[in-house]
Design an enzyme around this catalytic site. Structure first.
Site, PDB file in Angstrom:
ATOM      1  N   ASN A 222       0.818  -1.209   0.000  1.00  0.00           N
ATOM      2  CA  ASN A 222       0.000   0.000   0.000  1.00  0.00           C
ATOM      3  C   ASN A 222       0.854   1.262   0.000  1.00  0.00           C
ATOM      4  O   ASN A 222       0.571   2.228  -0.724  1.00  0.00           O
ATOM      5  CB  ASN A 222      -0.927   0.010   1.225  1.00  0.00           C
ATOM      6  CG  ASN A 222      -2.139  -0.894   1.042  1.00  0.00           C
ATOM      7  OD1 ASN A 222      -2.596  -1.127  -0.071  1.00  0.00           O
ATOM      8  ND2 ASN A 222      -2.652  -1.428   2.139  1.00  0.00           N
ATOM      9  N   GLU A 257      -5.876  -7.696   5.783  1.00  0.00           N
ATOM     10  CA  GLU A 257      -5.190  -8.597   4.853  1.00  0.00           C
ATOM     11  C   GLU A 257      -5.154 -10.027   5.384  1.00  0.00           C
ATOM     12  O   GLU A 257      -4.361 -10.856   4.943  1.00  0.00           O
ATOM     13  CB  GLU A 257      -3.756  -8.111   4.596  1.00  0.00           C
ATOM     14  CG  GLU A 257      -2.838  -8.154   5.799  1.00  0.00           C
ATOM     15  CD  GLU A 257      -2.877  -6.884   6.625  1.00  0.00           C
ATOM     16  OE1 GLU A 257      -1.907  -6.645   7.350  1.00  0.00           O
ATOM     17  OE2 GLU A 257      -3.879  -6.135   6.554  1.00  0.00           O
TER      18      GLU A 257
END
Length: 341
Positions: A222, A257
């Site tokens: 990210n 995640e």
């Protein structure tokens, strides 16, 4: 016709309820609808799928019941479902009352017909004036007008209810989010996981295994490539893991995640082997973003695996599995713990 339908409904319920008790199916509206349809043999595809599920689990897990309901009966979505059901209940009550009123009116009209025709049959035996005959005819005409109005009202109620129910179904089918699925990855969500693991551990816990997985260094994806590519990584990982989940094994997005896999009626050794297969398959995943001309490879994940023990609570079972996941990450990531199953 109405009496026939009521008798049929009673027969179906008499068949459905024992089956629900046998397989420990909670008495929810969704489950009633499923098993009512099942015993009525109204949908052979549903029957085949439900037979397969019961064969695997000796019950029907809540999320599976929701999916079967969506596929074959309705399509409940993430909106004010309780309010919609209340509306449907209100319409059903109104229709039932209208039907009752119409039935009462019809019975009264039939009784009056029989009484008046009985009087007419006395014409040959008794002297009845023409005026008396006309009074009876006028009475019959008035009563027939009343019953026509009553049945017409009921017909309008049926038409109105059909339109409103269809509108509700459209609202359900066009809702944006399914309550049991994760919108980003398409796999089951945490709510579904909580329902399924609770049901499994209450009904047939022996051999239930849990796999928890966490994508390694996901924050770096990210930070380096942005959240758009990070989302692509999540979708790619979920898709690859889903490809390896068969025979009653279910994948859930546990949060962020992290993913969870429920493996019913198994053993730690087998579940650990599955986790190792998942780990190796993720190493081959590559995500490309043509707009940013970016590519992400070297995707890996860490795994923790455990098998249910008789002393376990749901929270304890998850906590033990999470500890194995933490140990896998502490030892360098991209591995399955415990080492031996």
């Amino acid at each position: 016709m109405t009496q026939s339908l009521l008798q049929q409904a009673a027969q179906y319920l008499k068949k459905a309820l024992p089956l629900m008790l046998k397989y420990q199916i909670p008495t929810t509206p969704t489950n009633y609808a499923l098993w009512y349809t099942y015993v009525g043999e109204q949908n052979l595809q549903l029957n085949a799928q439900l037979d397969e599920v019961v064969s695997q689990y000796q019950t029907c897990p809540p999320t599976t019941a929701e999916v079967l309901y969506q596929q074959h009966i309705g399509d409940p979505k993430d909106l004010d479902v309780s309010n919609l059901r209340q509306n449907m209940d209100a319409m059903t009550t109104e229709l039932a009352q209208s039907l009752k009123d119409t039935s009462v009116d019809t019975d009264a009209f039939r009784n009056k017909l029989e009484a008046n025709f009985g009087k007419l049959s006395l014409l040959e035996q008794e002297a009845i004036s023409l005026e008396q005959v006309m009074d009876m005819v006028r009475g019959l005409v008035k009563e027939s007008d009343d019953i026509i109005n009553s049945t017409a009202y009921f017909t309008r109620q049926l038409d109105k209810a059909q339109q409103e129910i269809e509108a509700l179904r459209q609202r359900l089918s066009t809702a944006e989010h399914d309550v049991m699925y994760d919108a980003l990855t398409g796999c089951f969500n945490r709510r579904a996981f909580n329902l399924d693991i609770s049901a499994l551990l209450q009904q047939s816990p022996e051999g239930t295994c849990l796999i928890l997985s966490d994508i390694d260094h996901f924050k770096d994806f990210n930070d380096t490539y942005g959240h758009v590519l990070g989302d692509q990584v999540l979708r790619a990982v979920a898709k690859r893991m889903q490809e390896n989940c068969r025979d009653g094994i279910k994948l859930y997005r546990f949060g962020g995640e992290e993913f969870a896999v429920l493996v019913p009626k198994s053993q730690l050794r087998i579940a650990r082997h599955l986790a190792e297969s998942l780990r190796r398959s993720l190493e081959k995943v590559t995500v490309r973003d043509r707009k940013q001309h970016a590519s992400v490879g070297n995707i890996s994940a860490s795994f923790g695996v455990s098998e249910w023990q008789p002393k376990d609570t749901v929270a304890g079972f998850i906590e033990r599995t999470d500890q194995f996941l933490y140990e896998a990450k502490r030892l360098g990531r991209n591995r399955v713990m415990p080492i031996n199953g």
